[in-house]
Design an enzyme around this catalytic site. Structure first.
Site, PDB file in Angstrom:
ATOM      1  N   ALA A  90      41.466  40.433  40.094  1.00  0.00           N
ATOM      2  CA  ALA A  90      42.580  41.386  38.760  1.00  0.00           C
ATOM      3  C   ALA A  90      41.936  40.507  36.987  1.00  0.00           C
ATOM      4  O   ALA A  90      40.820  40.528  37.799  1.00  0.00           O
ATOM      5  CB  ALA A  90      44.176  41.045  38.620  1.00  0.00           C
ATOM      6  N   GLY A 136      39.612  37.202  37.358  1.00  0.00           N
ATOM      7  CA  GLY A 136      38.707  37.504  38.281  1.00  0.00           C
ATOM      8  C   GLY A 136      37.807  38.321  37.930  1.00  0.00           C
ATOM      9  O   GLY A 136      36.248  37.736  37.774  1.00  0.00           O
ATOM     10  N   ASN A 144      38.280  41.161  46.939  1.00  0.00           N
ATOM     11  CA  ASN A 144      40.007  41.145  46.485  1.00  0.00           C
ATOM     12  C   ASN A 144      41.096  41.703  48.058  1.00  0.00           C
ATOM     13  O   ASN A 144      40.196  42.805  48.663  1.00  0.00           O
ATOM     14  CB  ASN A 144      39.976  41.976  45.373  1.00  0.00           C
ATOM     15  CG  ASN A 144      41.112  42.206  44.513  1.00  0.00           C
ATOM     16  OD1 ASN A 144      42.088  41.467  44.106  1.00  0.00           O
ATOM     17  ND2 ASN A 144      42.482  43.486  45.018  1.00  0.00           N
ATOM     18  N   SER A 159      40.934  27.476  31.047  1.00  0.00           N
ATOM     19  CA  SER A 159      41.712  28.656  29.810  1.00  0.00           C
ATOM     20  C   SER A 159      40.888  29.545  29.433  1.00  0.00           C
ATOM     21  O   SER A 159      39.613  29.280  29.206  1.00  0.00           O
ATOM     22  CB  SER A 159      42.137  27.733  28.764  1.00  0.00           C
ATOM     23  OG  SER A 159      42.780  27.938  27.843  1.00  0.00           O
ATOM     24  N   LYS A 192      45.171  20.758  32.547  1.00  0.00           N
ATOM     25  CA  LYS A 192      45.448  22.212  32.205  1.00  0.00           C
ATOM     26  C   LYS A 192      46.651  22.835  31.939  1.00  0.00           C
ATOM     27  O   LYS A 192      47.467  23.320  31.174  1.00  0.00           O
ATOM     28  CB  LYS A 192      44.543  23.573  33.612  1.00  0.00           C
ATOM     29  CG  LYS A 192      44.868  25.290  33.324  1.00  0.00           C
ATOM     30  CD  LYS A 192      44.568  25.563  31.362  1.00  0.00           C
ATOM     31  CE  LYS A 192      44.835  26.558  31.637  1.00  0.00           C
ATOM     32  NZ  LYS A 192      45.813  27.606  31.793  1.00  0.00           N
ATOM     33  N   HIS A 240      47.858  21.243  28.709  1.00  0.00           N
ATOM     34  CA  HIS A 240      47.178  21.935  28.012  1.00  0.00           C
ATOM     35  C   HIS A 240      48.490  23.305  26.624  1.00  0.00           C
ATOM     36  O   HIS A 240      48.472  23.411  26.163  1.00  0.00           O
ATOM     37  CB  HIS A 240      45.485  22.822  28.066  1.00  0.00           C
ATOM     38  CG  HIS A 240      45.163  23.733  27.138  1.00  0.00           C
ATOM     39  ND1 HIS A 240      46.352  25.250  27.948  1.00  0.00           N
ATOM     40  CD2 HIS A 240      44.606  24.173  26.450  1.00  0.00           C
ATOM     41  CE1 HIS A 240      45.371  25.659  27.431  1.00  0.00           C
ATOM     42  NE2 HIS A 240      44.331  25.074  26.237  1.00  0.00           N
ATOM     43  N   GLU A 258      50.641  23.999  23.957  1.00  0.00           N
ATOM     44  CA  GLU A 258      50.270  25.242  23.426  1.00  0.00           C
ATOM     45  C   GLU A 258      52.233  26.074  23.935  1.00  0.00           C
ATOM     46  O   GLU A 258      51.960  26.441  22.556  1.00  0.00           O
ATOM     47  CB  GLU A 258      49.846  26.222  25.038  1.00  0.00           C
ATOM     48  CG  GLU A 258      49.390  27.737  24.423  1.00  0.00           C
ATOM     49  CD  GLU A 258      48.888  28.668  25.230  1.00  0.00           C
ATOM     50  OE1 GLU A 258      47.953  27.852  26.293  1.00  0.00           O
ATOM     51  OE2 GLU A 258      49.323  29.166  25.671  1.00  0.00           O
TER      52      GLU A 258
END
Ligand code: NBP
Length: 472
Positions: free
Chosen positions: A13, A16, A34, A131, A185, A188, A192
């Site tokens: 997607a 990736g 995929n 990220s 992550k 993070h 955010e």
């Protein structure tokens, strides 16, 4: 077939595909697979991928056969069940020492579970936070790899090469074992959420209290991006607020429905904070604030019944605008303080060896909360690697003290005018509670003991006590 690819990737997607192109651009060959095969071929035949060392694989077997050993495969599929499904398909095809990297936004406890199972099976698992969205994946994300140092030594050079660079330094550092990368992550993302919410509250005050036009708000954020608030989120805010819808000639933001979506990482951060007993109210308020926006129809109906506030401001608008800037900076420091305190608690709980100075450095590029401010966090951890709370660092203490009056004027005026400031207000309360040696919990403890005999400690003697409150 001669195995030729340096690394494999499952899940083509948006993330990736861009990650695969980024890897190929850095001189590594990559085999891709995929679930929906048509997507694989469409991607490999696209103008962007053509001529690059990207190998299309129709089956998992094909993918595994194309990889040099020890094999390393990045999963970039939807978090949750799809990750388990892909691991279940891959595992029987792999050999001892091979590495599965989960580069999606997985919940860190899932990562710990998968790590335990795959380690027991002789494989390496690396829960890795990536990220920066689509743009970051293509041109340089911030990468937060978890897993063993041995596994990192194999894939680290590729991650370092493809990550964002700031001052020549790669925005990628080994975070710690098992779930550390995904926890950092997730946190993070929690920070955010808070950062975005506080910016949105300030924007809302500019418009609804100061009566600024959308163009004027864009100018204010543009100016702020030159100072201590200099960051990606302020920069895109200024850009968003300046953009005009071609069909109507109006500012596009004024035409966007005020109902915020979310994918769950802010919620995970808040749940982790609750589970670890770490106060992170501003992050949680930012999640709740999105939830209240989701009640759009209910809010519209309630406005008719309850009536909305009618703000009025007759003070010095220019001075209040400066107050807004200072209040935003002080609040932002509190949100980061909460996020770093949460990561410290998780590090202690799970035995990770995460270096928070390095975490702040890798967040300087390729991620959504990248900001000038992060250099200051690095300096704070250099000064004191065991720093308990960012607010205790001399630099941050001074900034918050300087913004104190502005912060109170902003929150006080907003409340007096009926304008919600959940995140700015909660950040201020966090600061005030954190700097108060004796709080209200004397009464809470007494109430708990009164109705539940939960006992309490005393300030004048050692031990735990129960009082027969009703016999008094
Ligand atoms: P999505 O999260 O939208 O997932 C789509 C991919 O997952 C497709 O390749 C799809 O294959 C595959 N997939 C699904 Br859905 N169910 C599957 C299953 N049961 N088995 C195998 N594959 C399955 O993709 P994304 O937006 O590229 O994000 C990938 C990961 O990166 C996610 O964890 C996401 O949270 C994280 N992330 C995304 C961003 C962003 O900005 N989008 C930023 C940072 C991190 P198909 O083609 O056959 O349907």
């Amino acid at each position: 077939m001669t195995a030729q690819a340096d690394i494999g990737l499952v899940g083509l997607a948006v993330m990736g595909q861009n990650l695969a192109l980024n890897i190929a651009d850095h001189g590594y060959s990559i085999a891709v697979f995929n679930r929906t095969t048509a997507t694989t071929h469409k991607f490999v035949d696209s103008d962007e991928a053509k001529g690059k060392a990207v190998i299309a694989c129709d089956t998992m077997e094909d993918l595994v056969a194309n990889l040099k050993t020890p094999r390393a495969i990045i999963l970039m599929v939807k978090a949750g069940e799809p990750v388990d499904q892909q691991i279940a398909m891959l595992q029987p095809l792999l050999e001892e020492g091979d590495i599965i990297v989960d580069g999606g936004n997985s919940q860190f406890m899932d990562t710990r579970r998968r790590d335990e199972a795959l380690t027991a099976a002789g494989l390496n698992f690396m829960g890795t936070g990536i990220s920066g969205g689509e743009e970051g994946a293509r041109n340089g994300p911030s990468i937060m790899p978890g897993g063993t140092a041995k596994a990192y030594s194999k894939v680290g050079p590729i991650f370092q090469a493809i990550s964002a660079k700031v001052d020549g330094e790669a925005c990628c550092v080994h975070i710690g074992t098992d779930g550390a990368g995904h926890f950092i992550k997730t946190t993070h993302n929690g920070i955010e959420y808070a950062d975005m919410q506080m910016i949105a509250e300030v924007y809302h005050l500019m418009k609804n209290l100061l009566g600024m036009s959308t163009a004027e708000t864009a100018e204010a954020f543009t100016a702020w991006n030159e100072g201590d608030l200099d960051s990606y989120l302020i920069e895109i805010t200024a850009d968003i607020l300046g953009q005009i819808d071609q069909d109507t000639g109006q500012h596009i933001v004024d035409l966007i429905l005020d109902r915020a979506g979310q994918k769950g990482t802010g919620q995970w951060t808040s749940v982790s904070a609750l589970e670890l007993g770490v106060p992170a109210p501003t992050i949680a308020e930012a999640v709740f604030a999105r939830n209240i926006t989701a009640l759009k129809d209910e809010r519209v109906a309630a406005e008719k019944i309850l009536g909305k506030a009618s703000p009025s401001f007759d003070g010095d608008k220019a001075a209040f605008l400066t107050d807004l800037r200072d209040a935003l900076l002080a609040s932002k420091i509190c949100a980061y303080a909460q996020g770093f305190a949460l990561m410290q608690a998780a590090k202690d709980e799970f035995g990770w060896d995460t270096d928070f100075g390095k975490v702040s450095m890798i967040w300087r590029g390729g991620c959504i909360i990248r900001a000038r401010f992060l250099n200051r966090i690095k300096e704070a951890y250099d000064r004191d690697p065991g720093l308990k709370n960012l607010l205790l660092d001399p630099y941050f203490r001074e900034v918050v003290e300087k913004g104190d009056g502005a912060w109170r004027r902003v929150v006080g005026t907003a409340i007096a005018n009926g304008i919600p400031v959940a995140a700015l207000g909660s950040a201020l309360s966090y600061y005030d509670a954190y700097r108060t040696g004796r709080l209200w919990a004397d009464l809470i403890q007494a109430q708990r003991d009164y109705f539940g005999a939960h006992t309490f400690e005393r300030t004048d003697r050692e031990g735990w006590f129960h009082r027969e409150w009703m016999k008094n």
